[in-house]
Design a protein around this motif. Structure first.
Motif, PDB file in Angstrom:
ATOM      1  N   GLY A 143       0.793  -1.187  -0.046  1.00 47.95           N
ATOM      2  CA  GLY A 143      -0.041  -0.044  -0.020  1.00 47.95           C
ATOM      3  C   GLY A 143       0.782   1.317   0.014  1.00 47.95           C
ATOM      4  N   CYS A 144       0.318   2.440   0.300  1.00 46.77           N
ATOM      5  CA  CYS A 144       0.971   3.647   0.349  1.00 46.77           C
ATOM      6  C   CYS A 144       0.411   4.532   1.552  1.00 46.77           C
ATOM      7  CB  CYS A 144       0.645   4.345  -1.063  1.00 46.77           C
ATOM      8  SG  CYS A 144       1.271   6.003  -1.073  1.00 46.77           S
ATOM      9  N   VAL A 145       1.108   5.149   2.263  1.00 49.16           N
ATOM     10  CA  VAL A 145       0.730   6.202   3.300  1.00 49.16           C
ATOM     11  C   VAL A 145       0.970   7.686   2.625  1.00 49.16           C
ATOM     12  CG1 VAL A 145       1.361   6.996   5.572  1.00 49.16           C
ATOM     13  CG2 VAL A 145       1.658   4.435   4.885  1.00 49.16           C
ATOM     14  N   LYS A 146      -0.199   8.354   2.724  1.00 58.64           N
ATOM     15  CA  LYS A 146      -0.144   9.859   2.223  1.00 58.64           C
ATOM     16  C   LYS A 146      -0.424  10.571   3.407  1.00 58.64           C
ATOM     17  CE  LYS A 146      -2.179   8.723  -2.139  1.00 58.64           C
ATOM     18  NZ  LYS A 146      -1.150   9.242  -2.992  1.00 58.64           N
ATOM     19  N   THR A 147       0.684  11.799   3.713  1.00 60.64           N
ATOM     20  CA  THR A 147       0.635  12.572   4.803  1.00 60.64           C
ATOM     21  C   THR A 147       0.495  13.888   4.248  1.00 60.64           C
ATOM     22  OG1 THR A 147       1.904  10.859   6.022  1.00 60.64           O
ATOM     23  CG2 THR A 147       1.598  12.967   7.025  1.00 60.64           C
ATOM     24  N   GLY A 148      -0.372  14.477   3.879  1.00 55.63           N
ATOM     25  CA  GLY A 148      -0.427  16.040   3.537  1.00 55.63           C
ATOM     26  C   GLY A 148       0.544  16.454   2.311  1.00 55.63           C
ATOM     27  N   SER A 185       7.581  20.558  15.038  1.00 53.85           N
ATOM     28  CA  SER A 185       7.427  19.398  13.813  1.00 53.85           C
ATOM     29  C   SER A 185       6.742  20.170  12.768  1.00 53.85           C
ATOM     30  CB  SER A 185       6.658  18.500  14.603  1.00 53.85           C
ATOM     31  OG  SER A 185       5.542  18.839  15.011  1.00 53.85           O
ATOM     32  N   ARG A 186       6.990  19.420  11.543  1.00 49.40           N
ATOM     33  CA  ARG A 186       6.363  19.646  10.344  1.00 49.40           C
ATOM     34  C   ARG A 186       5.716  18.504   9.807  1.00 49.40           C
ATOM     35  NH1 ARG A 186      10.018  17.711   7.065  1.00 49.40           N
ATOM     36  NH2 ARG A 186      12.151  17.891   7.837  1.00 49.40           N
ATOM     37  N   PRO A 187       4.798  18.677   8.856  1.00 53.84           N
ATOM     38  CA  PRO A 187       4.501  17.499   7.933  1.00 53.84           C
ATOM     39  C   PRO A 187       5.660  16.493   7.727  1.00 53.84           C
ATOM     40  CG  PRO A 187       3.102  19.312   7.161  1.00 53.84           C
ATOM     41  CD  PRO A 187       4.352  19.841   8.175  1.00 53.84           C
ATOM     42  N   PHE A 188       5.637  15.439   8.025  1.00 56.58           N
ATOM     43  CA  PHE A 188       7.079  14.330   7.670  1.00 56.58           C
ATOM     44  C   PHE A 188       6.253  13.091   7.395  1.00 56.58           C
ATOM     45  CE2 PHE A 188      10.054  11.498   8.821  1.00 56.58           C
ATOM     46  CZ  PHE A 188      11.376  11.603   8.468  1.00 56.58           C
ATOM     47  N   SER A 189       7.146  12.421   6.735  1.00 58.68           N
ATOM     48  CA  SER A 189       6.739  10.826   6.429  1.00 58.68           C
ATOM     49  C   SER A 189       7.746  10.308   5.892  1.00 58.68           C
ATOM     50  CB  SER A 189       5.473  10.774   5.576  1.00 58.68           C
ATOM     51  OG  SER A 189       5.323   9.355   5.345  1.00 58.68           O
ATOM     52  N   PRO A 232      -3.783  15.842   7.206  1.00 58.20           N
ATOM     53  CA  PRO A 232      -4.549  14.745   6.999  1.00 58.20           C
ATOM     54  C   PRO A 232      -3.611  13.367   6.711  1.00 58.20           C
ATOM     55  CG  PRO A 232      -5.913  16.393   6.070  1.00 58.20           C
ATOM     56  CD  PRO A 232      -4.554  17.094   6.567  1.00 58.20           C
ATOM     57  N   VAL A 233      -3.950  12.234   7.350  1.00 55.87           N
ATOM     58  CA  VAL A 233      -3.137  10.990   6.964  1.00 55.87           C
ATOM     59  C   VAL A 233      -4.014   9.840   6.443  1.00 55.87           C
ATOM     60  CG1 VAL A 233      -1.542   9.157   7.998  1.00 55.87           C
ATOM     61  CG2 VAL A 233      -1.303  11.496   8.844  1.00 55.87           C
ATOM     62  N   SER A 234      -3.674   9.204   5.314  1.00 56.56           N
ATOM     63  CA  SER A 234      -4.341   8.049   5.151  1.00 56.56           C
ATOM     64  C   SER A 234      -3.512   6.831   4.595  1.00 56.56           C
ATOM     65  CB  SER A 234      -5.531   8.342   3.978  1.00 56.56           C
ATOM     66  OG  SER A 234      -4.726   9.182   2.865  1.00 56.56           O
ATOM     67  N   TYR A 235      -4.028   5.808   4.745  1.00 54.00           N
ATOM     68  CA  TYR A 235      -3.286   4.493   4.153  1.00 54.00           C
ATOM     69  C   TYR A 235      -4.481   3.880   3.069  1.00 54.00           C
ATOM     70  CZ  TYR A 235      -1.165   4.904   8.990  1.00 54.00           C
ATOM     71  OH  TYR A 235      -0.578   5.487  10.145  1.00 54.00           O
ATOM     72  N   HIS A 236      -3.559   3.856   2.171  1.00 53.97           N
ATOM     73  CA  HIS A 236      -4.139   3.192   0.983  1.00 53.97           C
ATOM     74  C   HIS A 236      -3.787   1.650   0.890  1.00 53.97           C
ATOM     75  CE1 HIS A 236      -5.457   7.146  -0.247  1.00 53.97           C
ATOM     76  NE2 HIS A 236      -4.471   7.621   0.444  1.00 53.97           N
ATOM     77  N   ILE A 237      -4.641   0.714   0.977  1.00 57.68           N
ATOM     78  CA  ILE A 237      -4.269  -0.687   1.169  1.00 57.68           C
ATOM     79  C   ILE A 237      -4.621  -1.597  -0.032  1.00 57.68           C
ATOM     80  CG2 ILE A 237      -4.157  -2.530   2.659  1.00 57.68           C
ATOM     81  CD1 ILE A 237      -3.217   0.013   3.663  1.00 57.68           C
ATOM     82  N   GLN A 238      -3.672  -2.230  -0.757  1.00 51.83           N
ATOM     83  CA  GLN A 238      -4.119  -3.038  -1.761  1.00 51.83           C
ATOM     84  C   GLN A 238      -4.779  -4.284  -1.317  1.00 51.83           C
ATOM     85  OE1 GLN A 238      -3.375  -2.070  -4.972  1.00 51.83           O
ATOM     86  NE2 GLN A 238      -2.792  -0.238  -4.008  1.00 51.83           N
ATOM     87  N   PRO A 239      -5.544  -4.958  -2.329  1.00 51.17           N
ATOM     88  CA  PRO A 239      -6.263  -6.021  -1.947  1.00 51.17           C
ATOM     89  C   PRO A 239      -5.464  -7.263  -2.167  1.00 51.17           C
ATOM     90  CG  PRO A 239      -6.744  -5.622  -4.003  1.00 51.17           C
ATOM     91  CD  PRO A 239      -5.940  -4.379  -3.644  1.00 51.17           C
ATOM     92  N   GLY A 240      -6.001  -8.544  -1.549  1.00 53.45           N
ATOM     93  CA  GLY A 240      -5.366  -9.945  -1.739  1.00 53.45           C
ATOM     94  C   GLY A 240      -4.119 -10.137  -1.142  1.00 53.45           C
ATOM     95  N   LYS A 241      -3.711  -9.271  -0.157  1.00 52.89           N
ATOM     96  CA  LYS A 241      -2.387  -9.367   0.444  1.00 52.89           C
ATOM     97  C   LYS A 241      -2.947  -9.224   2.180  1.00 52.89           C
ATOM     98  CE  LYS A 241       0.958  -8.320  -2.883  1.00 52.89           C
ATOM     99  NZ  LYS A 241       1.829  -9.630  -2.704  1.00 52.89           N
ATOM    100  N   LEU A 267       5.870   9.193  10.944  1.00 55.03           N
ATOM    101  CA  LEU A 267       5.295  10.522  10.462  1.00 55.03           C
ATOM    102  C   LEU A 267       4.968  11.278  11.575  1.00 55.03           C
ATOM    103  CD1 LEU A 267       1.734  10.153  10.484  1.00 55.03           C
ATOM    104  CD2 LEU A 267       2.424   7.966   8.963  1.00 55.03           C
ATOM    105  N   THR A 268       4.415  12.464  11.236  1.00 52.95           N
ATOM    106  CA  THR A 268       3.969  13.494  11.962  1.00 52.95           C
ATOM    107  C   THR A 268       2.526  14.083  11.287  1.00 52.95           C
ATOM    108  OG1 THR A 268       5.195  15.348  10.956  1.00 52.95           O
ATOM    109  CG2 THR A 268       6.186  14.407  12.973  1.00 52.95           C
ATOM    110  N   PRO A 269       1.591  13.532  12.020  1.00 53.50           N
ATOM    111  CA  PRO A 269       0.271  13.991  11.464  1.00 53.50           C
ATOM    112  C   PRO A 269      -0.239  15.286  11.624  1.00 53.50           C
ATOM    113  CG  PRO A 269       0.126  12.721  13.548  1.00 53.50           C
ATOM    114  CD  PRO A 269       1.363  12.957  13.372  1.00 53.50           C
ATOM    115  N   GLU A 270       0.542  16.264  11.137  1.00 52.20           N
ATOM    116  CA  GLU A 270       0.140  17.669  11.080  1.00 52.20           C
ATOM    117  C   GLU A 270      -1.107  17.653  10.139  1.00 52.20           C
ATOM    118  OE1 GLU A 270       1.739  19.749  13.432  1.00 52.20           O
ATOM    119  OE2 GLU A 270       2.422  17.854  14.083  1.00 52.20           O
TER     120      GLU A 270
END
Length: 321
Positions: free
Chosen positions: A79-84, A149-153, A105-114, A100-103
């Motif tokens: 998957g992929c993690v998106k942090t601003g 802190s600042r947006p970081f991933s 919006p944070v979202s986790y985008h998960i692939q199917p089948g695994k 990551l620093t959740p300054e």
């Protein structure tokens, strides 16, 4: 920690919500479980294990305290993690460390089948300061405490089995009830220490001065001089005139491992040598001589490293012998 999490699936599937505690999902696209628990005010542990037939996004709802720090391990899935505005971080199958620093919006985008399996901690800045007591922290943790802190991933492969083993232990808790709570807290504190250690920016051995390399090698000699009662990290660093942070960075650059892992491996290698030589000593005493307070910890570590228990090694030898 987030007040709740939302699942958004591809296709015509309704949004699902996770709020708190442990929730088991038996129907729908996602099958598995999620759990969030507060170990102490401002210190949260979350665990997720499951598989989906459809791609989905998992996003926290509500507001995390500004300056919070999220650290953890991805143990499987893709998957992929998106942090601003921070750079997106992807993983696939391999075990990875993430921070990551959740300054924003944070979202986790998960692939199917695994099967996606992850363990993470969320720390509010005041709690992080209390737990670390002003220690020589990585810059990201220090900035969180100082309100800078600042947006970081970031995400990178795990550089050794020890942290992954701790994450596996937290996914597969072997105790229930009050003992389970104590076990979870103890493992989570050790997990946190490992994660903070991994947060340090790797240092190339070529960036170390000749004097630093000499001091790092001297520190190794002092560390291994007494396996039963070695100096702790700060004592060791002070004895060779380095900061604890620089010593750990230097150990990784020169020896490919942290100070703690180097000591553990040296103890286990010595145990293997003594057993192979036929030492006449009960395993409980051998564990104590090598610095283990509890024989069960020694036996578990030995089995993880060599794939065989010390008792079986003593009885049967190694398969390749």
């Amino acid at each position: 920690m987030a007040e709740s999490w939302s699942f958004h699936f591809d296709g015509k599937h309704p949004e699902r919500r996770y709020r708190s505690g442990r929730v088991q999902y038996h129907d729908g696209p996602f099958q598995g479980w999620m759990e969030g628990s507060e170990l102490r005010p401002g210190f949260h542990l979350y665990r997720i294990n499951g598989i989906s037939t459809h791609r989905y996004d998992l996003a926290p709802k509500g507001v995390m305290q500004r300056g919070s720090l999220v650290l953890g391990n991805m143990l499987g899935g893709a998957g992929c993690v998106k942090t601003g505005d921070a750079e997106d971080q992807s993983w696939r199958d391999d075990r990875n460390f993430f921070a990551l620093t959740p300054e924003t919006p944070v979202s986790y985008h998960i692939q199917p089948g695994k099967t996606w399996s992850t363990v993470g901690v969320v720390l509010e800045p005041q709690t992080l300061a209390e737990l670390t007591a002003g220690d020589d922290l990585p810059d990201l943790a220090r900035n969180a405490i100082d309100g800078k802190s600042r947006p970081f991933s970031m995400m990178r492969p795990l550089d050794g089995p020890a942290t992954a083993q701790l994450a596996d232990d937290l996914i597969n808790l072997n105790y229930q009830g009050r003992m389970g709570e104590l076990y979870r807290q103890a493992k989570s504190m050790e997990f946190l220490a490992r994660l903070l250690d991994m947060l340090d920016t790797p240092v190339d051995a070529r960036a170390l001065s000749a004097r630093e390399k000499t001091r790092i090698r001297e520190a190794r000699e002092r560390l291994l001089a007494d396996l039963r009662n070695p100096p702790d990290l700060h004592e060791l660093a002070h004895s060779v005139g380095l900061s604890a942070k620089r010593l750990n960075q230097g150990f990784r650059a020169v020896f490919g491992t942290t100070v703690f892992d180097h000591l553990r491996d040296a103890r286990l290698d010595r145990a293997r040598q003594l057993i192979a030589e036929g030492i006449d000593m009960p395993l409980k005493q051998l564990a104590w001589e090598l610095g283990y307070g509890h024989p069960t910890n020694f036996i578990s570590a030995y089995r993880r490293r060599f794939g065989i228990s010390p008792a079986r090694h003593r009885r049967d030898g190694f398969p390749e012998d």
